[in-house]
Design an enzyme around this catalytic site. Structure first.
Site, short mmCIF file in Angstrom:
data_model
loop_
_atom_site.label_atom_id
_atom_site.label_comp_id
_atom_site.label_asym_id
_atom_site.label_seq_id
_atom_site.Cartn_x
_atom_site.Cartn_y
_atom_site.Cartn_z
N HIS B 75 6.39 -40.38 -69.30
CA HIS B 75 7.74 -40.70 -68.48
C HIS B 75 7.57 -41.91 -67.90
O HIS B 75 8.77 -42.38 -67.66
CB HIS B 75 8.26 -39.60 -68.13
CG HIS B 75 8.22 -38.14 -69.02
ND1 HIS B 75 9.43 -38.00 -69.65
CD2 HIS B 75 7.43 -37.16 -69.50
CE1 HIS B 75 9.23 -36.85 -70.20
NE2 HIS B 75 8.07 -36.64 -70.39
N ASP B 192 14.79 -30.48 -73.84
CA ASP B 192 13.23 -30.60 -74.05
C ASP B 192 13.00 -29.41 -74.99
O ASP B 192 13.31 -28.29 -74.83
CB ASP B 192 12.60 -30.26 -72.84
CG ASP B 192 11.06 -29.77 -72.77
OD1 ASP B 192 10.56 -30.20 -73.76
OD2 ASP B 192 10.36 -29.49 -71.78
N HIS B 361 -4.21 -20.81 -67.43
CA HIS B 361 -2.97 -21.88 -67.58
C HIS B 361 -1.86 -21.35 -68.01
O HIS B 361 -1.89 -20.55 -68.91
CB HIS B 361 -3.60 -23.03 -68.60
CG HIS B 361 -2.90 -24.04 -68.74
ND1 HIS B 361 -2.43 -24.92 -67.70
CD2 HIS B 361 -1.91 -24.42 -69.69
CE1 HIS B 361 -1.47 -26.07 -68.04
NE2 HIS B 361 -1.38 -25.46 -69.32
N SER B 363 2.03 -22.87 -69.62
CA SER B 363 2.83 -24.32 -70.03
C SER B 363 3.91 -24.74 -68.97
O SER B 363 4.34 -23.85 -68.23
CB SER B 363 3.62 -24.00 -71.49
OG SER B 363 4.30 -25.18 -71.72
N HIS B 365 6.41 -26.18 -70.12
CA HIS B 365 7.83 -26.14 -70.76
C HIS B 365 8.62 -24.82 -71.20
O HIS B 365 7.69 -23.81 -71.26
CB HIS B 365 7.47 -26.97 -72.08
CG HIS B 365 6.81 -28.30 -71.70
ND1 HIS B 365 7.73 -29.46 -71.86
CD2 HIS B 365 5.65 -28.65 -71.52
CE1 HIS B 365 7.07 -30.57 -71.45
NE2 HIS B 365 5.84 -30.22 -71.56
#
Lengths: 545, 545
Positions: B75, B192, B361, B363, B365
């Site tokens: 980005h 998104d 882990h 995400s 999103h």
């Protein structure tokens, strides 16, 4: 001194004992499988990889048999190389033998190799060994594991397996045989570790039937299914669904056509003649009457699905309303290519189903609960996980420990490690040199680290070669001739070429009549100049005449 | 005629509208984000990829602002290229601005670019637009989306987001602002789509805390955690666990050191000075007192984890008993490299934990349930899925349809497509030429398809160049000079070299005094000879003097 049994997992890359296992007692050797691996993404230009089997070539007269577990490439693909070097019969079940026969014919070896067809219930006496193939379920029919009674005890090699109670061919794995081995007492178990990090139980192949049933009931356009050419049961399932829902079936892609032909001939694939059409007929039928089986489920750009995605198939093009099914699991390293192909198929208007979003594939390998069942059925004294990367073997080893096998009785080793087995001990012996061998074109093993490093460098920044003619007095005869590829787009890089020529002229000018190592000095000056201008380091050569 | 609002998702590769979105009304343009993509495995030698933003350079005077959503490379990474070309201020929140500042300084642009720090509650009046950043949760702190009131209506751009109720920094997403937008009426939502194929709700970042807690409680040796350098919250979690369990923390890898320095300075990372040690001190402490944060979670061979796996780190080596955690999700295409590194770490005796086998882990999103919540909160009239491959955008589009947005009000488009928005219509306009631009070394856009094809060919089989001196009468002056790399291992290929020289001599002999296109004829003969001998097709050149 008693003789020890030697077990040596060989070859391939990443996965251990996948492609070949050597079992050796005194001066008698049997080999289980002879397969290939496909190169990883950074093995530039390599076509395939075979195990480094120099260890057995040194004593090739001792080899009594090559036992094959099933017909997948990673278990039979190296036969066409190995059988040029050794003189021993291949033992394989009927379908596997059929697939091997095609390979030997391609390699023009069919007359030189003895290929013996066996059945899952046979008992073979081979030298000091008694070999008992037993039926296993896997993603290709007619797979077997081997019980091998050796002078030190019974060892069991699973091959690739899953405990599928309802396989598509109706032939579940031979639990009774495993129990019988167990009753006799199993000294050592060598078992498939591929899915050792997957909890639970691998789903049966028949769950796919429901998914295809729903798909064939609902799809309005053509249905195109990509899968492994060797996944005979999946081909059967697609054929069944096509038959049930009134679609004709075209099978395309060389390997898939070849395999289904052999499997049909030998009775492992039941497809009526009138169900099949040629791919060229597919376009003249209404879309809702057509199903097509294609190769390319791993994203290979030159296979049928890849060509369809890129609009480069001579007889077929993807149309709005087509449903494309990727009925396969991405082999690590192929994800990027597969997703690219999925996106391109979507661009062309297809509806795309894949494992990530629909129940269109199951694994052919056992998961953790099956592994536990196997260990409890077989009750081996010693345990050697094979078939999988080191991370899978270690996980499988931990699982065996949880099942009560003592840590010191479990050996997790890498390819080329000699395991020495006696009635009361399993010890890790020396590791033999070598590993795997690259096959590139016709060449076997002639591409080594030096050539690979050059390819990497060329792939990264190309080359830049200047051919320079000098007068006897050290002056330039004419402008240097420059050949460069893979470095910059030459037609738009006149400035860089000009600067390179100037750099050459300056280096020569500064040298006067001193021609000592003039080529090296020019190469250094050019490399520096090109790096400053572009930030790249092509291979630079100066040829001074 | 009313003026339409144009929305153009730009650039990058694979993912759509990820790296840059252009919003244009009349002669006023604002840009959201300017990021890079990393090359795919088959983009040989390419360092990174930037969007092709020629479309806006043609009217660069119209650009009023570059709005940044958050500080990830995809980005902000292209700002150092874009800001050389345009003269508009960058707007970013404090942490994001801190990260951008470092980039601009590296590119020696810090004095030429106006970088304006904003807060999530600000209201900015920029030309015809009213811009309202709103806080979102993501895998880097201080992320925002933008509400942009335009003359045709309010559009909402989510940036990268997840609806994390318990983020590590204690700052949940601004649901109230989204509700407020909804009350005002949202004309168009750009959202998104990264995880549009994942059912359910993405887990909160804080679930990782429990996993780390257990890990730090149990591990007896050193703990080495690899994650994204920008995953500030993960760095905080590791620091907290180290503090709690009496370990000192070393942070290593340039990008991770730089990012944590900036984040600490700006108050986004709370690590006491006395917790931190230099990597060189790690070896003098007992293993159970050491935790190390490293780069390389994507398998990059030159990052810290890759060097540890290959035994090539100058200050640190993996030892029996080390626990290595890969706290990251493999980006498609990196799986092979990551698994290779895991296997090598295991070989060296480390215990390795990764997403596939432990809860280390989550995400950054939103998953499907969050996407549904977003759509229900915002209630947009028109919907444009962005951020994701085409397969994700289509899935997101279907989801929006299920949520009641009419099919004709949803636009799934590819990069470079001009969307035209009016109060009552969203239409797909023309697609602008171009796509993405390769950056290789210093060069931007000078490596195109021709150079890439050459690199592919060189990577596959190398090159073979013969320099040939002919007398005026057409006879060879001396033996041709041959340069070849990446083709065969020359020291063991004397036979091939001999054959090549013979091929050259024969071609010259057959030509007599006819030197017309002699170079081409030699090249053809050599190519044929080399293919017959090796099955490979190197690039072949003959330079005749």
């Amino acid at each position: 001194m008693t003789t020890k049994l030697r077990i040596v997992p060989l070859g391939g890359l990443g996965e251990i004992g996948k492609n070949m296992t050597v079992i050796e007692y005194g001066d008698e050797i049997i080999i289980v499988d002879a397969g290939i691996m496909f190169p990883e993404n950074d093995m530039l230009g390599i076509d395939l990889i075979i195990p480094d089997y120099n260890y057995i070539l040194d004593k090739s007269d001792n080899i009594l048999a090559v036992l094959i577990t099933h017909g997948h490439e990673d278990h039979v693909g190296a036969l066409s190389h190995l059988m040029r070097e050794i003189d021993a019969p291949i033992y394989a079940t009927r379908l596997t033998a059929g697939l091997i026969e095609g390979k030997l014919r391609q390699a023009k070896l069919q007359h030189d190799v003895s290929l013996r067809t066996i059945e899952a219930s046979d008992v073979l006496h081979i030298g000091a060994f008694t070999v008992e193939p037993f039926h296993v379920a896997h993603s290709i029919p007619d797979g077997v594991g081997y019980g091998i009674t050796t002078p030190v005890g019974l060892i069991v090699h699973t091959g690739d397996y899953k405990f599928d109670h309802t396989p598509v061919d109706g032939w579940p794995p031979d639990f009774a045989k495993l129990a019988e081995f167990s009753n006799r007492g199993v000294l050592c178990l060598l078992a498939d570790s591929t899915n050792a990090d997957r909890p639970g139980w691998t789903q049966s192949e028949t769950v796919i039937t429901d998914a295809f049933d729903e798909l064939f009931r609902q799809a309005e356009g053509r249905i195109i299914v990509a899968t492994f050419a060797s996944l005979i049961s999946r081909i059967q399932q697609v054929a069944n669904a096509a038959d049930l829902y009134g679609r004709k079936l075209a099978i395309t892609g060389r390997s898939m056509r070849d395999n289904s032909k052999i499997a049909r001939k030998l009775g492992y694939l039941d497809i009526p003649d009138d169900l099949l059409i040629d791919i060229s007929q597919a376009n003249s039928l209404p879309p809702e009457k057509v199903a097509i089986l294609v190769t390319g489920s791993q994203g290979e750009p030159t296979a049928v699905l890849g060509r369809l995605a890129n609009g480069r198939h001579p007889k077929l093009s993807i149309e709005e309303g087509d449903t494309v099914v990727l009925s396969a699991h991405p082999i690590p390293g192929n994800e990027e290519m597969i997703y690219r192909i999925i996106n391109r198929l979507l661009q062309r208007g297809a509806n795309v189903l894949h494992e990530g979003i629909a129940n269109v594939h199951v694994s052919g390998h056992a998961s953790q609960e099956e592994m536990k069942l196997l260990i409890n059925l077989v009750k081996p004294k010693f345990f050697v996980p094979i078939h999988g990367e080191l991370r899978h073997l270690q996980a499988h080893g931990r699982l065996a420990q949880e099942m009560g096998i003592r840590e010191e009785n479990i050996s997790v080793v890498e390819n080329g490690t000699i395991l020495e087995l006696e009635e009361h001990s399993l010890t890790i012996g020396p590791r033999i040199p070598g590993g795997y061998v690259f096959v590139d074109g016709i060449g076997v093993g002639d591409v080594g680290p030096a050539v690979m490093r050059d390819r990497e460098r060329l792939a990264d920044s190309g080359f830049f070669i200047a051919v320079i003619s000098l007068e006897i007095d050290g002056r330039l005869v004419e402008q240097p001739e420059i050949i460069s590829r893979g470095f910059v787009y030459l037609e738009e890089a006149e400035e860089i070429m000009e600067g390179a020529r100037e750099t050459i002229a300056q280096t020569i000018g500064a040298s006067g009549r001193n021609r000592d190592k003039i080529d090296k000095r020019i190469e250094n000056a050019l490399s520096r100049y090109l790096y400053t201008e572009t930030g790249r380091r092509p291979m630079v050569y100066a040829i001074v005449k």
